[in-house]
Design an enzyme around this catalytic site. Structure first.
Site, PDB file in Angstrom:
ATOM      1  N   GLU A  36       0.884  -1.182   0.000  1.00 22.74           N
ATOM      2  CA  GLU A  36       0.000   0.000   0.000  1.00 22.74           C
ATOM      3  C   GLU A  36       0.908   1.213   0.000  1.00 22.74           C
ATOM      4  O   GLU A  36       1.662   1.428   0.938  1.00 22.74           O
ATOM      5  CB  GLU A  36      -0.923  -0.037   1.225  1.00 22.74           C
ATOM      6  CG  GLU A  36      -1.987   1.039   1.207  1.00 22.74           C
ATOM      7  CD  GLU A  36      -1.554   2.284   1.943  1.00 22.74           C
ATOM      8  OE1 GLU A  36      -1.156   3.260   1.262  1.00 22.74           O
ATOM      9  OE2 GLU A  36      -1.598   2.286   3.177  1.00 22.74           O
ATOM     10  N   CYS A  85      -3.026   7.796   4.599  1.00 22.57           N
ATOM     11  CA  CYS A  85      -2.882   7.393   3.195  1.00 22.57           C
ATOM     12  C   CYS A  85      -4.154   7.654   2.395  1.00 22.57           C
ATOM     13  O   CYS A  85      -4.104   7.903   1.197  1.00 22.57           O
ATOM     14  CB  CYS A  85      -2.491   5.923   3.108  1.00 22.57           C
ATOM     15  SG  CYS A  85      -3.680   4.798   3.883  1.00 22.57           S
TER      16      CYS A  85
END
Length: 290
Positions: A16, A50
């Site tokens: 990720e 994020c």
């Protein structure tokens, strides 16, 4: 670096790698909810998430009103370190410099500072007053690069088609959100966004649902974690085929002499829009007798 090392040893990975998540507000949305959601999505953890809402796209007819609404909500925020504070500080000095560069680049190229302080007035602490920017262009660093700080770029759009294009015009594709009272439109837009997840009339929360796979597309990474799919990435899946072993041979085994026409009919009767099961069965039985 992790991917490069793992690839040399054929180690499976899930990565990720961050995002530049679009938040899309249509004129028929609950604007009070959307404004509060956008402020939280952009500034929670001082933007160091994020899945932060890093690009706010607002339908043109409500743009000015919405911009004023997020300005009011933002200027209510209490910044500090005590239990009553809404927003804290940056955590990494290098990241503060990246945020400063993105804001500076935008202002030098004509962006308007709606809320917050210009970089030349920042002090040496790790606190950055929440920033709202308007009059932006797609090629500005604050629009196309991951800022990872308390910065909210607000950009108008005219049509559904345009905003889908703008949202997808990014190297990232981790998360997105769509705000509208028309759930049919929400599903239509969500299905066309190149993103690992999309929330409707919500922001960020998909990562908190462990039943849903989490991960990104494009430069936001590969693989998924959470959910059944997320568990499988840590496993080696094995396929087992079991035959009772009663027949002495299979139709695809040697010899091939005299089988071509029957095989061709078998494939043509099966791999077509409307299967011809009688011809398929005839071909199969013929091959069994060969």
């Amino acid at each position: 670096m992790i991917q490069e090392f793992a690839a040399k040893k054929l180690i499976p990975t899930t990565l990720e790698l961050g995002g530049k998540d679009p938040l899309i507000v249509f004129k028929d949305a609950n604007l009070k909810r959307a404004a509060k959601g956008a402020v939280w999505g952009a500034f929670t953890n001082s933007g160091q998430v994020c899945m932060s809402a890093e690009r706010i796209y607002v339908e043109e007819s409500i743009y000015d009103d919405f911009l004023n609404m997020v300005k009011i909500e933002t200027e209510k925020l209490i910044q500090g370190t005590d239990e009553d504070s809404d927003i804290g500080s940056m955590t990494f000095p290098k990241q503060k410099e990246i945020v400063k560069q993105h804001v500076k680049d935008a202002l030098e190229k004509g962006a308007v500072l709606v809320s917050g302080s210009p970089p030349d007035k920042w002090d040496d602490s790790m606190f950055i007053q929440p920033i709202i920017l308007a009059n932006l262009k797609q090629d500005m660093e604050v629009v196309c690069e991951e800022t990872f700080g308390p910065v909210m770029p607000v950009i108008p759009f005219k049509t559904e088609e345009e905003v889908i294009k703008l949202a997808n015009e990014s190297n990232y594709g981790l998360n997105a959100s769509v705000w509208t009272s028309d759930l049919k439109k929400a599903r239509r837009v969500a299905s066309r966004l190149v993103s690992g997840a999309v929330t409707v009339n919500e922001v960020l929360v998909s990562v908190a649902n462990h039943y849903l796979p989490f991960g990104g597309t494009k430069d936001s990474g590969i693989g998924r974690y959470h959910s059944e799919e997320g568990l499988k990435i840590f496993c080696h899946e094995k396929a087992i085929i079991l035959d009772r072993g009663k027949r002495n041979k299979e139709i695809q085994w040697y010899p091939y002499k005299g089988k071509y026409a029957a095989f061709l009919q078998l494939f043509q009767s099966y791999f077509r829009e409307r299967k011809k099961w009688i011809r398929f069965l005839q071909s199969y039985l013929k091959l069994l007798r060969k």
